[in-house]
Design a protein around this motif. Structure first.
Motif, mmCIF file in Angstrom:
data_model
loop_
_atom_site.group_PDB
_atom_site.id
_atom_site.type_symbol
_atom_site.label_atom_id
_atom_site.label_comp_id
_atom_site.label_asym_id
_atom_site.label_seq_id
_atom_site.Cartn_x
_atom_site.Cartn_y
_atom_site.Cartn_z
ATOM 1 N N UNK A 484 0.836 -1.206 0.000
ATOM 2 C CA UNK A 484 0.000 0.000 0.000
ATOM 3 C C UNK A 484 0.870 1.255 0.000
ATOM 4 N N UNK A 485 1.966 1.219 0.762
ATOM 5 C CA UNK A 485 2.872 2.365 0.817
ATOM 6 C C UNK A 485 3.493 2.629 -0.548
ATOM 7 N N UNK A 486 3.886 1.553 -1.226
ATOM 8 C CA UNK A 486 4.508 1.699 -2.542
ATOM 9 C C UNK A 486 3.502 2.208 -3.560
ATOM 10 N N UNK A 487 2.269 1.667 -3.532
ATOM 11 C CA UNK A 487 1.255 2.039 -4.509
ATOM 12 C C UNK A 487 0.784 3.478 -4.321
ATOM 13 N N UNK A 488 0.731 3.912 -3.066
ATOM 14 C CA UNK A 488 0.277 5.279 -2.794
ATOM 15 C C UNK A 488 1.431 6.285 -2.735
ATOM 16 N N UNK A 489 2.666 5.802 -2.903
ATOM 17 C CA UNK A 489 3.849 6.678 -2.842
ATOM 18 C C UNK A 489 3.898 7.416 -1.511
ATOM 19 N N UNK A 491 5.086 6.938 2.872
ATOM 20 C CA UNK A 491 5.940 6.181 3.771
ATOM 21 C C UNK A 491 5.102 5.149 4.511
ATOM 22 N N UNK A 492 5.767 4.123 5.022
ATOM 23 C CA UNK A 492 5.063 3.112 5.814
ATOM 24 C C UNK A 492 4.441 3.759 7.053
ATOM 25 N N UNK A 493 5.173 4.719 7.628
ATOM 26 C CA UNK A 493 4.641 5.413 8.805
ATOM 27 C C UNK A 493 3.328 6.114 8.505
ATOM 28 N N UNK A 494 3.232 6.747 7.321
ATOM 29 C CA UNK A 494 1.993 7.430 6.929
ATOM 30 C C UNK A 494 0.863 6.428 6.737
ATOM 31 N N UNK A 495 1.154 5.295 6.101
ATOM 32 C CA UNK A 495 0.132 4.263 5.899
ATOM 33 C C UNK A 495 -0.371 3.727 7.236
ATOM 34 N N UNK A 496 0.556 3.529 8.166
ATOM 35 C CA UNK A 496 0.159 3.066 9.507
ATOM 36 C C UNK A 496 -0.728 4.104 10.185
ATOM 37 N N UNK A 497 -0.381 5.384 10.021
ATOM 38 C CA UNK A 497 -1.231 6.447 10.591
ATOM 39 C C UNK A 497 -2.636 6.394 10.000
ATOM 40 N N UNK A 498 -2.733 6.172 8.681
ATOM 41 C CA UNK A 498 -4.042 6.062 8.025
ATOM 42 C C UNK A 498 -4.853 4.920 8.629
ATOM 43 N N UNK A 499 -4.207 3.786 8.805
ATOM 44 C CA UNK A 499 -4.911 2.610 9.337
ATOM 45 C C UNK A 499 -5.327 2.826 10.788
ATOM 46 N N UNK A 500 -4.470 3.492 11.555
ATOM 47 C CA UNK A 500 -4.798 3.761 12.958
ATOM 48 C C UNK A 500 -6.022 4.673 13.056
ATOM 49 N N UNK A 501 -6.064 5.686 12.171
ATOM 50 C CA UNK A 501 -7.216 6.601 12.174
ATOM 51 C C UNK A 501 -8.484 5.870 11.749
ATOM 52 N N UNK A 502 -8.379 5.034 10.707
ATOM 53 C CA UNK A 502 -9.538 4.272 10.246
ATOM 54 C C UNK A 502 -10.013 3.297 11.323
ATOM 55 N N UNK A 503 -9.061 2.690 12.017
ATOM 56 C CA UNK A 503 -9.409 1.755 13.095
ATOM 57 C C UNK A 503 -10.139 2.485 14.216
ATOM 58 N N UNK A 504 -9.662 3.693 14.536
ATOM 59 C CA UNK A 504 -10.301 4.495 15.588
ATOM 60 C C UNK A 504 -11.737 4.847 15.212
ATOM 61 N N UNK A 505 -11.958 5.104 13.919
ATOM 62 C CA UNK A 505 -13.292 5.458 13.424
ATOM 63 C C UNK A 505 -14.134 4.225 13.073
ATOM 64 N N UNK A 557 9.147 -2.062 12.565
ATOM 65 C CA UNK A 557 8.849 -1.752 13.965
ATOM 66 C C UNK A 557 7.604 -0.876 14.089
ATOM 67 N N UNK A 558 7.380 0.025 13.124
ATOM 68 C CA UNK A 558 6.184 0.870 13.179
ATOM 69 C C UNK A 558 4.919 0.033 13.005
ATOM 70 N N UNK A 559 4.983 -0.937 12.118
ATOM 71 C CA UNK A 559 3.838 -1.835 11.943
ATOM 72 C C UNK A 559 3.593 -2.611 13.231
#
Length: 575
Positions: A484-489, A491-505, A557-559
């Motif tokens: 997902x990080x590669x396809x969306x260009x 960082x892995x950290x940003x993708x993890x942030x997206x998932x954390x926000x979606x999980x919270x919601x 480690x971020x994942x």
């Protein structure tokens, strides 16, 4: 008076003095009124008495807006000379509403001069040329300052222009900052000039023999602030990173904005630096005054990663400060919305809210300094005092007398206004919109954060898709976090942030989360016990990275950290 009542009064077009204690919601009330005016296409001149205050609200200093500059006195002949400046004449003549923030720091002579400029340039002999005038501020705050050799200044309410305008007083009575009744009692006593020995003893009980507490320190003088911040930064190990402010637009306005901007032109940071956010952005999770520490740098953008005192972790990306007139940008600044926050002056703290602070008032030299500094803090528990001289607990007797008058007038206004029918209020508001050449039907105003309500805005566009939505869609399709990080260009950290926000919601399907958890099971089984032992939070992963001597990358480690935090959250909920 309640905020909603003050807003209703403002909508009628009445000239208003909007005041109240720190934390009463003056800024919020102005934001709501500005948003309302912009929605009806009414032209507003948003100004303040100082560069700092102007930068806070995205406006100009009243000195620049009016063309008066550093002068305090002006003749009609000089006003007519100013009228030859087409840009100045256009902005003064186009304004239907003039808002002046931090009115306490504007002296009577300057108010009279601005009034004359408006009358001459608008060719209208009514007060301020017939515009609606909204004075905003609290005279218990910092007073106007006279330059060397000048006569003592007079407060704005002593000006001829103030008397001509005869503003309706809206004295806000709600309290949104101080959460401690005992502390609020002390501040109220200080404000009313009734501070007694018991109040003084409570304050002295908060005195420290040392300022070793790792919290923001407020001083009366710049030299103390600079020495403290430089000293603290030098004690930190690691390489310095420098972030330089960029700018565009009118050079004079740019320089004015730089002087008022709380973020410095050159921001020097190291890992461990104590920082403070200098603007509002509730969407990203911070406001003007939010404190934290630099814990890392984003591997891709190199921007600092800040862990707030609340535990939340935020990548501080550059913000933009702008001055615009009728939608045309005149000057902009771009810089990280941060400043070193081991120390700052009382003057620059005005308008901020701090959870805790070390305050040295041993050298307080002006009425209002002590009150401004103390009222920045939410509670007595968060207050730590260094010096405390007698001047710090004094308020100006002139202000004290006039404050009683303002309170009385506000009560009379509230009583008279509440007796009017809702239909009558609505009709008066509509008449004012028509008189300003505005539109009867309001359009939707899209705001980015609390501060952006002050900026000229455009008609609302179609609601943007949340940043996390495309990421979640890829994960649902079966993509891994790395893919997902590669396809969306990103960082892995940003993708993890997206998932954390979606999980919270609750927007991330449990099946997708389970799949991601299973895919990282081998690493998680090894890493999670170490994370538990080290009590890691967010992106502060260096201790874990070092513990495994680089065996696992920061991305891995971020994942693992995200999965660890989610599992820990589930256990808390189940308990």
């Amino acid at each position: 008076m309640l905020q909603i009542d003050a807003i209703d009064i403002l909508k009628t077009g009445a000239n208003v003095f909007l005041t109240g204690e720190p934390g009463a919601g003056k800024s919020h009330t102005v934001r709501e009124y500005v948003k309302y005016l912009r929605a009806h296409d009414v032209s507003i001149a948003l100004t303040a008495s100082t560069g700092i205050a102007a930068t806070h609200i995205g406006g100009m200093t009243i000195h620049s807006w009016s063309g008066i500059g550093i002068r305090k006195f002006i003749t009609r002949r000089e006003c007519k000379e100013l009228a030859t400046n087409k840009n100045l004449r256009r902005r003064v003549c186009n304004a239907s509403v003039l808002i002046i923030d931090e009115i306490s720091m504007l002296d009577a002579a300057t108010i009279d001069a601005i009034d004359m400029i408006c009358r001459v340039l608008r060719e209208d002999d009514r007060p301020f040329g017939g515009v609606q005038v909204v004075f905003v501020g609290d005279f218990f705050q910092l007073p106007p300052v006279s330059r060397q050799g000048e006569a003592p200044t007079r407060f704005a309410f002593d000006s001829r222009a103030w008397a001509d305008v005869d503003p309706t007083v809206c004295y806000l009575s709600e309290q949104y900052r101080q959460e401690d009744p005992a502390f609020l009692e002390i501040l109220s006593a200080l404000r009313s000039g009734t501070i007694d020995q018991e109040h003084a003893d409570r304050l002295h009980a908060r005195r420290l023999t040392t300022d070793s507490h790792d919290i923001t320190k407020l001083y009366s003088h710049n030299i103390d602030v600079d020495q403290m911040n430089t000293k603290k930064l030098r004690t930190l190990l690691g390489k310095e990173k420098t972030y330089t402010m960029t700018s565009s637009g009118n050079p004079k306005l740019v320089e004015q904005m730089k002087r008022g901007c709380l973020s410095p032109e050159k921001l020097v940071l190291r890992i461990g630096a104590r920082v403070m956010f200098t603007r509002n952005n509730p969407i990203e999770g911070y406001v003007n005054g939010s404190l934290g520490d630099v814990v890392d740098y984003d591997q891709e953008t190199k921007f600092p990663i800040v862990q707030l005192t609340s535990g939340r972790v935020i990548t501080a990306e550059p913000g933009m400060w702008s001055v615009e007139i009728d939608g045309t940008p005149l000057a902009t600044l771009r810089q990280l919305p941060l400043r070193l926050a081991w120390a700052m002056t009382v003057h620059k703290s005005q308008g901020m809210t701090l959870d805790s602070a070390f305050i040295d008032l041993g050298q307080a030299f002006a009425y209002g300094q002590g009150y401004v500094a103390l009222s920045r803090v939410r509670s007595l528990e968060g207050l730590f005092l260094g010096g405390l001289n007698s001047r710090a607990l004094e308020v100006d007797p002139v202000v004290l007398r006039n404050d009683e008058i303002f309170r009385t007038k506000s009560l009379a206004t509230e009583s008279a206004f509440s007796s009017r029918l809702a239909e009558d209020r609505a009709e008066r508001a509509l008449e004012f919109i028509r008189a300003c050449g505005g539109k009867k039907e309001a359009r939707v105003i899209e705001t980015i954060d609390a501060l952006s309500a002050y900026f000229p805005t455009k008609p609302a566009k179609k609601a943007k898709e949340p940043k996390w939505a495309p990421t979640v869609a890829l994960i649902i399709e079966g993509k891994s976090i790395m893919q997902a990080a590669k396809e969306r260009a990103r960082t892995v950290g940003t993708i993890v942030d997206h998932l954390a926000e979606a999980q919270l919601l609750e927007k991330l399907p449990s099946s997708a989360f389970d799949r991601l958890r299973d895919a990282a099971k081998d690493i998680s089984n090894v890493v999670h016990p170490v994370m538990r032992e080290l009590k890691t939070k967010g992106r502060f992963l260096r201790p874990v990275f070092d513990a495994f001597q680089g065996k696992y990358s920061y991305d891995e480690l971020r994942i693992a950290q995200w999965l660890f935090d989610e599992e820990k959250g589930k256990k808390k909920k189940s308990v």
